[in-house]
Design an enzyme around this catalytic site. Structure first.
Site, PDB file in Angstrom:
ATOM      1  N   ASP A   1     -15.955  -3.195  -3.576  1.00  0.00           N
ATOM      2  CA  ASP A   1     -15.279  -4.486  -3.678  1.00  0.00           C
ATOM      3  C   ASP A   1     -15.680  -5.368  -2.511  1.00  0.00           C
ATOM      4  OD1 ASP A   1     -13.806  -3.703  -1.527  1.00  0.00           O
ATOM      5  OD2 ASP A   1     -12.016  -3.201  -2.678  1.00  0.00           O
TER       6      ASP A   1
ATOM      7  N   ASN B   1       0.803  -1.223   0.000  1.00  0.00           N
ATOM      8  CA  ASN B   1       0.000   0.000   0.000  1.00  0.00           C
ATOM      9  C   ASN B   1       0.841   1.279   0.000  1.00  0.00           C
ATOM     10  OD1 ASN B   1      -2.222  -1.566  -0.161  1.00  0.00           O
ATOM     11  ND2 ASN B   1      -2.823  -1.369   1.995  1.00  0.00           N
TER      12      ASN B   1
ATOM     13  N   ARG C   1      -8.103  -1.253  -7.390  1.00  0.00           N
ATOM     14  CA  ARG C   1      -8.794  -0.058  -6.949  1.00  0.00           C
ATOM     15  C   ARG C   1      -7.816   1.093  -6.692  1.00  0.00           C
ATOM     16  NH1 ARG C   1     -11.104   2.980  -3.153  1.00  0.00           N
ATOM     17  NH2 ARG C   1     -13.308   3.301  -3.519  1.00  0.00           N
TER      18      ARG C   1
ATOM     19  N   ILE D   1     -14.000   0.488   9.861  1.00  0.00           N
ATOM     20  CA  ILE D   1     -13.541   1.133   8.622  1.00  0.00           C
ATOM     21  C   ILE D   1     -14.352   0.681   7.396  1.00  0.00           C
ATOM     22  CG2 ILE D   1     -11.514   1.727   7.228  1.00  0.00           C
ATOM     23  CD1 ILE D   1     -11.083   2.444  10.163  1.00  0.00           C
TER      24      ILE D   1
HETATM   25  N1  EPU Z   1     -14.309   6.557   2.234  1.00  0.00           N
HETATM   26  C1  EPU Z   1     -15.375   7.333   1.875  1.00  0.00           C
HETATM   27  N2  EPU Z   1     -15.166   8.365   1.011  1.00  0.00           N
HETATM   28  C2  EPU Z   1     -13.930   8.648   0.487  1.00  0.00           C
HETATM   29  C3  EPU Z   1     -12.846   7.840   0.872  1.00  0.00           C
HETATM   30  C4  EPU Z   1     -13.062   6.799   1.757  1.00  0.00           C
HETATM   31  O1  EPU Z   1     -16.498   7.104   2.297  1.00  0.00           O
HETATM   32  O2  EPU Z   1     -13.811   9.609  -0.287  1.00  0.00           O
HETATM   33  C5  EPU Z   1     -14.544   5.460   3.193  1.00  0.00           C
HETATM   34  C6  EPU Z   1     -14.351   4.107   2.545  1.00  0.00           C
HETATM   35  O3  EPU Z   1     -15.532   3.682   1.905  1.00  0.00           O
HETATM   36  C7  EPU Z   1     -13.969   3.240   3.724  1.00  0.00           C
HETATM   37  C8  EPU Z   1     -13.209   4.196   4.632  1.00  0.00           C
HETATM   38  O4  EPU Z   1     -13.563   5.511   4.209  1.00  0.00           O
HETATM   39  O5  EPU Z   1     -15.106   2.793   4.374  1.00  0.00           O
HETATM   40  C9  EPU Z   1     -11.700   4.035   4.601  1.00  0.00           C
HETATM   41  O6  EPU Z   1     -11.209   4.210   3.314  1.00  0.00           O
HETATM   42  P1  EPU Z   1      -9.719   4.691   3.009  1.00  0.00           P
HETATM   43  O7  EPU Z   1      -9.810   5.730   1.950  1.00  0.00           O
HETATM   44  O8  EPU Z   1      -9.021   5.039   4.270  1.00  0.00           O
HETATM   45  O9  EPU Z   1      -9.093   3.370   2.444  1.00  0.00           O
HETATM   46  P2  EPU Z   1      -8.450   3.108   1.030  1.00  0.00           P
HETATM   47  O10 EPU Z   1      -7.491   4.186   0.686  1.00  0.00           O
HETATM   48  O11 EPU Z   1      -9.514   2.771   0.046  1.00  0.00           O
HETATM   49  C10 EPU Z   1      -6.375   1.833   1.994  1.00  0.00           C
HETATM   50  C11 EPU Z   1      -5.735   0.494   1.770  1.00  0.00           C
HETATM   51  C12 EPU Z   1      -6.593  -0.604   2.377  1.00  0.00           C
HETATM   52  C13 EPU Z   1      -6.749  -0.324   3.857  1.00  0.00           C
HETATM   53  C14 EPU Z   1      -7.340   1.083   4.055  1.00  0.00           C
HETATM   54  C15 EPU Z   1      -7.469   1.480   5.511  1.00  0.00           C
HETATM   55  C16 EPU Z   1      -4.562   0.766  -0.314  1.00  0.00           C
HETATM   56  C17 EPU Z   1      -4.414   0.384  -1.733  1.00  0.00           C
HETATM   57  N3  EPU Z   1      -5.575   0.250   0.352  1.00  0.00           N
HETATM   58  O12 EPU Z   1      -7.628   1.788   1.319  1.00  0.00           O
HETATM   59  O13 EPU Z   1      -5.876  -1.819   2.214  1.00  0.00           O
HETATM   60  O14 EPU Z   1      -7.589  -1.280   4.424  1.00  0.00           O
HETATM   61  O15 EPU Z   1      -6.529   2.059   3.389  1.00  0.00           O
HETATM   62  O16 EPU Z   1      -6.254   1.402   6.142  1.00  0.00           O
HETATM   63  O17 EPU Z   1      -3.748   1.503   0.224  1.00  0.00           O
HETATM   64  C18 EPU Z   1      -5.555  -4.119   1.698  1.00  0.00           C
HETATM   65  O18 EPU Z   1      -4.369  -3.874   1.529  1.00  0.00           O
HETATM   66  O19 EPU Z   1      -5.997  -5.288   1.757  1.00  0.00           O
HETATM   67  C19 EPU Z   1      -6.502  -2.999   1.845  1.00  0.00           C
HETATM   68  C20 EPU Z   1      -7.798  -3.142   1.678  1.00  0.00           C
END
Ligand code: EPU
Length: 430
Positions: A119, A26, A95, A330
């Protein structure tokens, strides 16, 4: 072939030995997108050799970059004028490719990125990415499944408050802000070590950023950045997976390549469960010499307990003495794998974002399906605590996050094979 492989793992195993963890998926994925911000050749080191990195490489190639892999490095040669579009066929596979939105908008003033949709772990919105970029002067529309953003006169600094410390929104806004005119202040940002890693690479490229690792990022925009060489931080989630695997199997594992300060709460849970944890620079050891005690876990943004270790926390609870309450804050779909754990004999009841787990002395082998990356790892660790041979299908999910998963488990003493899945029967009306 790899997509249809299954893993066969013999239970009753105890993890023992040393395992080295490479760079964080990540972080590395986003560092590759950071490279887009400067024309010329940037090199990202300590990358994991996993499918997601290869897909990100393809996203960059289609944007006109030359991408070459050598050992654990990827070099990205970025043209003066990159492309501006990321298609659905790649974004749906990864994603994280949404993170090209910020850098492309900042450099080209226009970008079309396929909307990634939800997803297996939940709906995952983009509202904070979009609202933040709009505050910086971008016009954003959506059509035919694409997010389309334009800022013909460039982005301008702004003050942005995030409703929630989203990792992805923090990254996109940060990558846009470094080339925006004037000062951008982003409040309530994510504090994950991967964000600090991105800030470090950006600062190496000439960006002006203050507050990395705190809740407020203050960025003074610059007109251009230069390419850089940067090494990815170790993968705390992979390291945490081995820590929980050691605790669940009453094992003794030394993990190298991960900063234990990135896993403080997770390692503290292992200690509360009765384990011994020794830490040193970029390494730690977990030793458990009896059945773990039940511990409650609540996932939260960093420095809270990471949601990506939730399946491991459920796995630990499933074999602990007593009952544990595990709360997910989360992702709304994070418990989707629980039915597969139950197939292994785990006693789990979920209600909304809570799971009550009554520990059992032994689990029971069964065919199970990895529903996402971390669920796959959690099921594999639970399979080690079952009697007999467990077969895990949909292994390509595990491949997305864990380089050399099977060889690593074998090196830690597990009897495990990866084989082609038997052909699925077809059913007809004849
Ligand atoms: N969210 C919103 N609106 C937004 C952005 C996020 O509602 O504009 C919500 C999401 O739907 C979710 C929550 O906020 O419910 C957290 O989302 P976040 O943006 O923090 O996560 P992400 O960037 O999509 C990354 C990692 C995930 C990890 C999360 C939390 C990457 C590629 N993915 O996802 O990793 O779980 O942060 O730490 O960096 C994994 O590696 O298996 C994985 C899923």
């Amino acid at each position: 072939m790899a997509d249809v492989d299954v893993i066969q793992v013999l239970g009753g195993a105890r993890l023992a030995g040393e395992v080295h963890v490479v760079g964080a998926k990540n972080s590395a994925l986003k560092l590759m997108a950071v490279a887009l911000l400067a024309p010329g050749r940037s090199v990202v080191g300590n990358i994991p050799r996993i499918t997601d990195i290869a897909i990100m490489g393809e996203v960059l190639r289609r944007l006109g970059c030359t991408v070459e892999y050598s050992g654990d490095e990827v070099s990205i040669d970025v043209p003066e004028e990159t492309g501006t579009e990321a298609d659905y066929d790649l974004v749906r596979r990864l994603r994280a490719s949404i993170c090209v939105l910020g850098p492309l908008l900042a450099r080209r003033g226009f970008v079309r990125v396929a909307h990634p949709g939800g997803d297996a772990i939940g709906s995952r919105g983009l509202d904070m990415h979009i609202d933040g970029l709009a505050r910086m002067g971008a016009e954003i529309t959506g059509e035919h499944g694409f997010v389309i953003a334009s800022a013909p006169r460039g982005l301008r600094g702004a003050t942005i408050w995030l409703d929630f410390p989203s990792v992805g929104a923090t990254e996109n806004l940060l990558m846009a802000a470094v080339l925006a005119r004037g000062e951008t202040v982003i409040d309530n940002v994510a504090r994950e070590p991967e964000i600090v890693d991105i800030c470090d690479m950006l600062i190496g490229m000439g960006a002006h950023i203050e507050g990395a690792g705190t809740s407020t990022l203050r960025v003074q925009g610059v007109t251009e950045l230069r390419p850089v060489r940067h090494a990815t931080i170790g993968d705390r989630i992979v390291g945490g997976t081995w820590a929980f695997g050691a605790a669940m199997t009453q094992g003794d594992v030394t993990v190298t390549g991960v900063d234990p300060a990135h896993l403080e709460i997770a390692l503290d849970k292992v200690i509360t469960a009765g384990g011994l944890v020794e830490t040193r620079a970029n390494a730690f050891r977990v030793h458990m010499d009896r059945r773990p005690n039940a511990v409650d876990v609540v996932t939260l943004p960093f420095p809270g307990f990471p949601t990506d270790l939730l399946p491991l926390a459920i796995g630990l609870a499933a074999v602990s003495e007593g009952s544990s309450l595990v709360t997910e804050n989360i992702f709304d779909g994070r418990f989707m794998f629980v039915n597969e754990m139950v197939r292994l004999g785990a006693d789990i009841r979920t209600d909304g974002h809570h799971a009550v787990v009554q520990g059992r002395e032994r689990l029971s082998s069964a065919p199970v399906r990895a529903t996402d990356i971390r669920a796959g790892a959690g099921l594999a660790m639970a399979a080690l605590c079952a009697d007999g041979i467990t077969e895990i299908s949909h292994v390509h999910h595990i491949d997305r996050g864990y380089p050399d998963f099977v060889p690593n488990l074998r090196a830690l003493g597990v009897k495990i094979e990866r084989v082609a899945a038997p052909e699925e029967p077809t059913f007809t009306f004849q």
